[in-house]
Design an enzyme around this catalytic site. Structure first.
Site, PDB file in Angstrom:
ATOM      1  N   MET A 208       2.394  -4.446  -7.165  1.00  0.00           N
ATOM      2  CA  MET A 208       3.221  -4.562  -5.962  1.00  0.00           C
ATOM      3  C   MET A 208       2.328  -4.571  -4.729  1.00  0.00           C
ATOM      4  O   MET A 208       1.423  -3.759  -4.621  1.00  0.00           O
ATOM      5  CB  MET A 208       4.205  -3.391  -5.841  1.00  0.00           C
ATOM      6  CG  MET A 208       5.462  -3.519  -6.673  1.00  0.00           C
ATOM      7  SD  MET A 208       6.714  -2.317  -6.164  1.00  0.00           S
ATOM      8  CE  MET A 208       5.946  -0.781  -6.629  1.00  0.00           C
ATOM      9  N   HIS A 209       2.623  -5.513  -3.826  1.00  0.00           N
ATOM     10  CA  HIS A 209       1.856  -5.529  -2.578  1.00  0.00           C
ATOM     11  C   HIS A 209       2.652  -6.094  -1.404  1.00  0.00           C
ATOM     12  O   HIS A 209       2.219  -5.986  -0.260  1.00  0.00           O
ATOM     13  CB  HIS A 209       0.579  -6.355  -2.743  1.00  0.00           C
ATOM     14  CG  HIS A 209       0.813  -7.829  -2.840  1.00  0.00           C
ATOM     15  ND1 HIS A 209       1.255  -8.433  -4.001  1.00  0.00           N
ATOM     16  CD2 HIS A 209       0.683  -8.824  -1.926  1.00  0.00           C
ATOM     17  CE1 HIS A 209       1.380  -9.732  -3.788  1.00  0.00           C
ATOM     18  NE2 HIS A 209       1.042 -10.002  -2.544  1.00  0.00           N
ATOM     19  N   ARG A 210       3.803  -6.687  -1.637  1.00  0.00           N
ATOM     20  CA  ARG A 210       4.527  -7.352  -0.552  1.00  0.00           C
ATOM     21  C   ARG A 210       5.228  -6.339   0.348  1.00  0.00           C
ATOM     22  O   ARG A 210       5.727  -5.306  -0.118  1.00  0.00           O
ATOM     23  CB  ARG A 210       5.527  -8.366  -1.107  1.00  0.00           C
ATOM     24  CG  ARG A 210       4.853  -9.520  -1.824  1.00  0.00           C
ATOM     25  CD  ARG A 210       5.807 -10.629  -2.190  1.00  0.00           C
ATOM     26  NE  ARG A 210       5.130 -11.644  -2.974  1.00  0.00           N
ATOM     27  CZ  ARG A 210       4.456 -12.677  -2.462  1.00  0.00           C
ATOM     28  NH1 ARG A 210       4.383 -12.812  -1.148  1.00  0.00           N
ATOM     29  NH2 ARG A 210       3.853 -13.550  -3.253  1.00  0.00           N
ATOM     30  N   ARG A 243      -3.729  -2.646  -0.063  1.00  0.00           N
ATOM     31  CA  ARG A 243      -2.650  -2.535   0.924  1.00  0.00           C
ATOM     32  C   ARG A 243      -1.622  -1.490   0.484  1.00  0.00           C
ATOM     33  O   ARG A 243      -1.149  -0.684   1.277  1.00  0.00           O
ATOM     34  CB  ARG A 243      -1.982  -3.905   1.071  1.00  0.00           C
ATOM     35  CG  ARG A 243      -0.981  -4.000   2.197  1.00  0.00           C
ATOM     36  CD  ARG A 243      -0.466  -5.430   2.321  1.00  0.00           C
ATOM     37  NE  ARG A 243       0.283  -5.589   3.551  1.00  0.00           N
ATOM     38  CZ  ARG A 243       1.517  -5.160   3.719  1.00  0.00           C
ATOM     39  NH1 ARG A 243       2.131  -4.553   2.727  1.00  0.00           N
ATOM     40  NH2 ARG A 243       2.138  -5.319   4.862  1.00  0.00           N
ATOM     41  N   ASP A 282       5.577  -8.354  -7.828  1.00  0.00           N
ATOM     42  CA  ASP A 282       6.116  -9.147  -6.718  1.00  0.00           C
ATOM     43  C   ASP A 282       5.158 -10.296  -6.392  1.00  0.00           C
ATOM     44  O   ASP A 282       5.233 -10.903  -5.330  1.00  0.00           O
ATOM     45  CB  ASP A 282       6.408  -8.293  -5.483  1.00  0.00           C
ATOM     46  CG  ASP A 282       5.196  -7.528  -4.966  1.00  0.00           C
ATOM     47  OD1 ASP A 282       4.063  -7.826  -5.406  1.00  0.00           O
ATOM     48  OD2 ASP A 282       5.379  -6.633  -4.122  1.00  0.00           O
TER      49      ASP A 282
END
Length: 361
Positions: A208-210, A243, A282
């Protein structure tokens, strides 16, 4: 024919590698095609960039523009300034950009303003979500591109609907899959596989990074708890994006079956993906790889620029609401997941088609 190939971020390297290999093959067969590889430096963490050059057998770039860090605007400006000098000093017949990162857009603009033709690999894909920086990059790049190399008929239609001429569009397949198929025999078992005593199809991969998933701390915490609580105790391997890590570290999320690891190299990461029960992500590119490897994929997004991974492949788009996770995982564990198929021309030969076409320009 002289071309410049642009690579800037992790996904670019997987897409540019087969093009380089196809060019070398043509050179060995006597073709007069020359290339210059330019790394913009958009991703500057070794685990996110340099490793990919090594693993995918890409030569060191002819130039590294060193444009990592900063805001979207600062990075775009830095890349444009540096690449303008690079292209003036090293003029070519064609600049080839791939994907949808900041480097893709910035280098396309520079090339066109210097009256150099632009080819876009992976052109025409659309999420129709202008809150995504990548979508803006796609729209701007495709608005000024001369030659469009596409991965699907959906992408072809998107381009035609915006007025692109049919003879500018080349449906070649998916270079990301070229890299996957070429390297699949070389997938490398990471140390954690044995350290955690993982068993094939008895663990899940998570990425996940969005912003929609990770920027709001409470939502991220709820999402993680929903995943942890509904995988029947199976291990969850989470290579954490830098992030995401910044926000995640303050949440105090712990579970006996959750294993946070650093970003992984391409060969180790895909070893784990191939043997996983499922992937929760994602990412866009991972949905393509899981489709070809036949691994169930759960995408935590409200839209996708790769609809063929859903209509044909193993991917399901469930949105970003945490309450969608349990029923989806129930479906997986009940054995109700679709088998999926492989989209047209995702056969490992896209880069060969591209290089053959480029030599005709």
């Amino acid at each position: 024919m002289k071309i410049t190939l642009i690579a800037g971020a992790r996904p670019n390297f997987m897409k540019i590698a087969p093009v380089i290999h196809a060019i070398h093959k043509e050179q060995n067969n006597g073709s007069d095609i020359q290339y210059r590889l330019v790394h913009t430096g958009q991703h500057y963490d070794k685990a996110m960039s340099d490793t990919f050059f090594e693993e995918l057998n890409i030569p060191n770039p002819h130039a590294n523009l060193g444009c990592g860090g900063g805001s979207q605007a600062e990075q775009t400006a830095a890349i444009m300034i540096a690449f303008e000098k690079e292209l003036i000093d090293n003029p070519v017949d064609l600049v080839v950009v791939v994907g949808d990162v900041t480097s893709t857009m910035a280098c396309s603009i520079v090339a066109k303003k210097l009256h150099t033709k632009v080819a876009h690999i992976e052109a025409g894909i659309r999420s129709w979500d202008l809150s995504m920086p990548e979508e803006i990059n796609r729209l701007v790049t495709d608005a000024i591109t001369d030659y469009f190399f596409t991965t699907s008929e959906v992408a072809n239609k998107n381009l035609l609907n915006t007025g692109v001429k049919k003879d500018q569009i080349f449906f070649v397949g998916n270079v990301m899959i070229d890299t996957l198929l070429a390297n699949r025999p070389k997938f490398s078992k990471p140390e954690i596989f044995d350290q955690l005593a993982l068993k094939e199809k008895e663990y899940l991969m998570l990425t996940m990074h969005r912003p929609a998933n990770v920027d709001a701390a409470e939502k991220l915490k709820t999402t993680m708890q929903e995943i942890i609580n509904n995988v029947h105790g199976l291990p969850i391997i989470f290579p954490i994006h830098p992030r995401t890590a910044k926000i995640f570290s303050d949440l105090g999320i712990e579970a006996d079956n959750l294993f946070i690891v650093n970003p992984m190299g391409y060969l180790e990461f895909n070893y784990l993906v191939e043997k996983a029960k499922a992937v929760i992500t994602d990412s866009g590119g991972i949905t393509e790889e899981t489709t070809v490897m036949g691994v169930p994929c759960i995408t935590l997004r409200d839209n996708t620029e790769r609809p063929e991974t859903i209509t044909i492949g193993t991917n399901e788009l469930i949105g970003t609401a945490p309450d969608k996770i349990k029923p989806t995982l129930d479906k997986l564990f009940d054995g109700q997941w679709k088998k999926g198929g492989i989209p047209e021309l995702w056969d490992g030969k896209a880069a060969e088609r591209i290089v053959n076409i480029v030599q005709l320009f």
